[in-house]
Design a protein around this motif. Structure first.
Motif, PDB file in Angstrom:
ATOM      1  N   ASP A  84     -62.552 -33.843  59.341  1.00 50.70           N
ATOM      2  CA  ASP A  84     -62.212 -32.855  58.308  1.00 50.70           C
ATOM      3  C   ASP A  84     -60.705 -32.598  58.213  1.00 50.70           C
ATOM      4  N   GLY A  85     -59.907 -33.323  59.020  1.00 47.17           N
ATOM      5  CA  GLY A  85     -58.454 -33.181  58.978  1.00 47.17           C
ATOM      6  C   GLY A  85     -57.883 -32.138  59.915  1.00 47.17           C
ATOM      7  N   THR A  86     -58.722 -31.536  60.741  1.00 49.48           N
ATOM      8  CA  THR A  86     -58.242 -30.556  61.722  1.00 49.48           C
ATOM      9  C   THR A  86     -57.610 -31.286  62.901  1.00 49.48           C
ATOM     10  N   ILE A  87     -56.425 -30.853  63.270  1.00 51.02           N
ATOM     11  CA  ILE A  87     -55.732 -31.400  64.437  1.00 51.02           C
ATOM     12  C   ILE A  87     -56.021 -30.493  65.628  1.00 51.02           C
ATOM     13  N   THR A  88     -56.465 -31.091  66.722  1.00 49.33           N
ATOM     14  CA  THR A  88     -56.643 -30.355  67.976  1.00 49.33           C
ATOM     15  C   THR A  88     -55.606 -30.866  68.959  1.00 49.33           C
ATOM     16  N   LEU A  89     -54.842 -29.945  69.533  1.00 51.25           N
ATOM     17  CA  LEU A  89     -53.846 -30.280  70.547  1.00 51.25           C
ATOM     18  C   LEU A  89     -54.382 -29.892  71.911  1.00 51.25           C
ATOM     19  N   TYR A  90     -54.256 -30.802  72.859  1.00 50.45           N
ATOM     20  CA  TYR A  90     -54.737 -30.580  74.219  1.00 50.45           C
ATOM     21  C   TYR A  90     -53.564 -30.229  75.139  1.00 50.45           C
ATOM     22  N   PRO A  91     -53.836 -29.712  76.326  1.00 50.40           N
ATOM     23  CA  PRO A  91     -52.759 -29.240  77.205  1.00 50.40           C
ATOM     24  C   PRO A  91     -51.642 -30.244  77.474  1.00 50.40           C
ATOM     25  N   ASP A  92     -51.964 -31.525  77.635  1.00 48.67           N
ATOM     26  CA  ASP A  92     -50.909 -32.497  77.943  1.00 48.67           C
ATOM     27  C   ASP A  92     -49.897 -32.640  76.813  1.00 48.67           C
ATOM     28  N   ALA A  93     -50.260 -32.270  75.599  1.00 46.02           N
ATOM     29  CA  ALA A  93     -49.314 -32.327  74.480  1.00 46.02           C
ATOM     30  C   ALA A  93     -48.155 -31.363  74.702  1.00 46.02           C
ATOM     31  N   PHE A  94     -48.377 -30.360  75.533  1.00 44.27           N
ATOM     32  CA  PHE A  94     -47.370 -29.334  75.774  1.00 44.27           C
ATOM     33  C   PHE A  94     -46.568 -29.577  77.055  1.00 44.27           C
ATOM     34  N   SER A  95     -46.718 -30.768  77.660  1.00 46.59           N
ATOM     35  CA  SER A  95     -46.008 -31.019  78.920  1.00 46.59           C
ATOM     36  C   SER A  95     -44.507 -31.176  78.726  1.00 46.59           C
ATOM     37  N   MET A 146     -48.368 -22.728  75.085  1.00 43.79           N
ATOM     38  CA  MET A 146     -49.337 -23.282  74.171  1.00 43.79           C
ATOM     39  C   MET A 146     -49.640 -22.260  73.083  1.00 43.79           C
ATOM     40  N   GLN A 147     -48.672 -22.095  72.192  1.00 41.88           N
ATOM     41  CA  GLN A 147     -48.831 -21.129  71.120  1.00 41.88           C
ATOM     42  C   GLN A 147     -48.623 -21.789  69.768  1.00 41.88           C
ATOM     43  N   LYS A 148     -49.351 -21.307  68.760  1.00 39.83           N
ATOM     44  CA  LYS A 148     -49.249 -21.878  67.416  1.00 39.83           C
ATOM     45  C   LYS A 148     -47.860 -21.714  66.827  1.00 39.83           C
ATOM     46  N   ARG A 149     -47.203 -20.602  67.115  1.00 42.88           N
ATOM     47  CA  ARG A 149     -45.864 -20.412  66.559  1.00 42.88           C
ATOM     48  C   ARG A 149     -44.906 -21.474  67.097  1.00 42.88           C
ATOM     49  N   VAL A 150     -45.088 -21.873  68.352  1.00 45.34           N
ATOM     50  CA  VAL A 150     -44.270 -22.943  68.930  1.00 45.34           C
ATOM     51  C   VAL A 150     -44.592 -24.268  68.241  1.00 45.34           C
ATOM     52  N   VAL A 151     -45.876 -24.531  68.048  1.00 42.16           N
ATOM     53  CA  VAL A 151     -46.296 -25.757  67.366  1.00 42.16           C
ATOM     54  C   VAL A 151     -45.674 -25.809  65.973  1.00 42.16           C
ATOM     55  N   ASN A 152     -45.769 -24.712  65.238  1.00 38.74           N
ATOM     56  CA  ASN A 152     -45.229 -24.681  63.873  1.00 38.74           C
ATOM     57  C   ASN A 152     -43.717 -24.871  63.853  1.00 38.74           C
ATOM     58  N   GLN A 153     -43.011 -24.248  64.806  1.00 40.32           N
ATOM     59  CA  GLN A 153     -41.549 -24.394  64.852  1.00 40.32           C
ATOM     60  C   GLN A 153     -41.155 -25.817  65.213  1.00 40.32           C
ATOM     61  N   VAL A 154     -41.802 -26.391  66.208  1.00 38.17           N
ATOM     62  CA  VAL A 154     -41.505 -27.770  66.617  1.00 38.17           C
ATOM     63  C   VAL A 154     -41.818 -28.731  65.467  1.00 38.17           C
ATOM     64  N   ALA A 155     -42.923 -28.505  64.782  1.00 29.14           N
ATOM     65  CA  ALA A 155     -43.280 -29.355  63.637  1.00 29.14           C
ATOM     66  C   ALA A 155     -42.193 -29.284  62.572  1.00 29.14           C
ATOM     67  N   ARG A 156     -41.735 -28.083  62.238  1.00 30.04           N
ATOM     68  CA  ARG A 156     -40.658 -27.938  61.245  1.00 30.04           C
ATOM     69  C   ARG A 156     -39.407 -28.677  61.701  1.00 30.04           C
ATOM     70  N   ASP A 157     -39.040 -28.497  62.961  1.00 29.07           N
ATOM     71  CA  ASP A 157     -37.824 -29.126  63.480  1.00 29.07           C
ATOM     72  C   ASP A 157     -37.922 -30.644  63.528  1.00 29.07           C
ATOM     73  N   ALA A 158     -39.155 -31.162  63.581  1.00 30.18           N
ATOM     74  CA  ALA A 158     -39.362 -32.611  63.650  1.00 30.18           C
ATOM     75  C   ALA A 158     -39.655 -33.215  62.272  1.00 30.18           C
ATOM     76  N   GLY A 159     -39.681 -32.371  61.239  1.00 29.61           N
ATOM     77  CA  GLY A 159     -39.948 -32.869  59.904  1.00 29.61           C
ATOM     78  C   GLY A 159     -41.407 -33.195  59.647  1.00 29.61           C
ATOM     79  N   VAL A 160     -42.286 -32.591  60.426  1.00 28.82           N
ATOM     80  CA  VAL A 160     -43.723 -32.812  60.261  1.00 28.82           C
ATOM     81  C   VAL A 160     -44.275 -31.677  59.407  1.00 28.82           C
ATOM     82  N   GLY A 161     -44.758 -32.004  58.241  1.00 27.49           N
ATOM     83  CA  GLY A 161     -45.316 -30.993  57.357  1.00 27.49           C
ATOM     84  C   GLY A 161     -46.742 -30.643  57.754  1.00 27.49           C
ATOM     85  N   LEU A 162     -46.963 -29.400  58.080  1.00 22.40           N
ATOM     86  CA  LEU A 162     -48.307 -28.962  58.456  1.00 22.40           C
ATOM     87  C   LEU A 162     -48.934 -28.044  57.409  1.00 22.40           C
ATOM     88  N   ASP A 163     -48.304 -27.906  56.245  1.00 22.29           N
ATOM     89  CA  ASP A 163     -48.881 -27.065  55.194  1.00 22.29           C
ATOM     90  C   ASP A 163     -50.265 -27.583  54.839  1.00 22.29           C
TER      91      ASP A 163
END
Length: 107
Positions: free
Chosen positions: A42-53, A1-18
């Motif tokens: 306010d547009g903040t995304i919160t990811l919960y533990p099950d998102a990382f299963s 559950m790390q932000k760098r993983v979230v950012n990499q997965v988002a890039r690989d999936a074509g999800v723009g998080l800029d």
């Protein structure tokens, strides 16, 4: 559950998080509760533990919540339950596109 993983997965999936703030809720009491993500007004995304299963769950959750951010940016807050339901259907429908894009990049 790390932000760098979230950012990499988002890039690989074509999800723009800029410009999108992403928070990770690491509360272990939430594991297995079926909570994956939430988009605040306010547009903040919160990811919960099950998102990382699984990688698939993470891709789908990031894409789903990013769709909600876009909906809020374009239209403001939902003004009715019907509009909320329509936005939810659209967010679920987008998940397959992000997952397919992610898989296409791997092949």
């Amino acid at each position: 559950m790390q932000k760098r993983v979230v950012n990499q997965v988002a890039r690989d999936a074509g999800v723009g998080l800029d410009g999108v703030k992403v928070k990770i809720n690491r509360d272990t009491d939430l594991i297995g509760r079926g909570l994956y993500g939430h988009t605040s007004p306010d547009g903040t995304i919160t990811l919960y533990p099950d998102a990382f299963s699984s990688t698939e769950d993470l891709v789908r959750t990031i894409g789903h919540e990013r769709m909600h951010v876009m909906q809020s940016q374009l239209y403001g807050h939902a003004s009715s339950l019907e509009q909320e339901a329509a936005w939810e259907r659209a967010a679920y429908a987008s998940e397959d596109q992000f997952w397919n894009y992610f898989n296409g990049r791997l092949g």
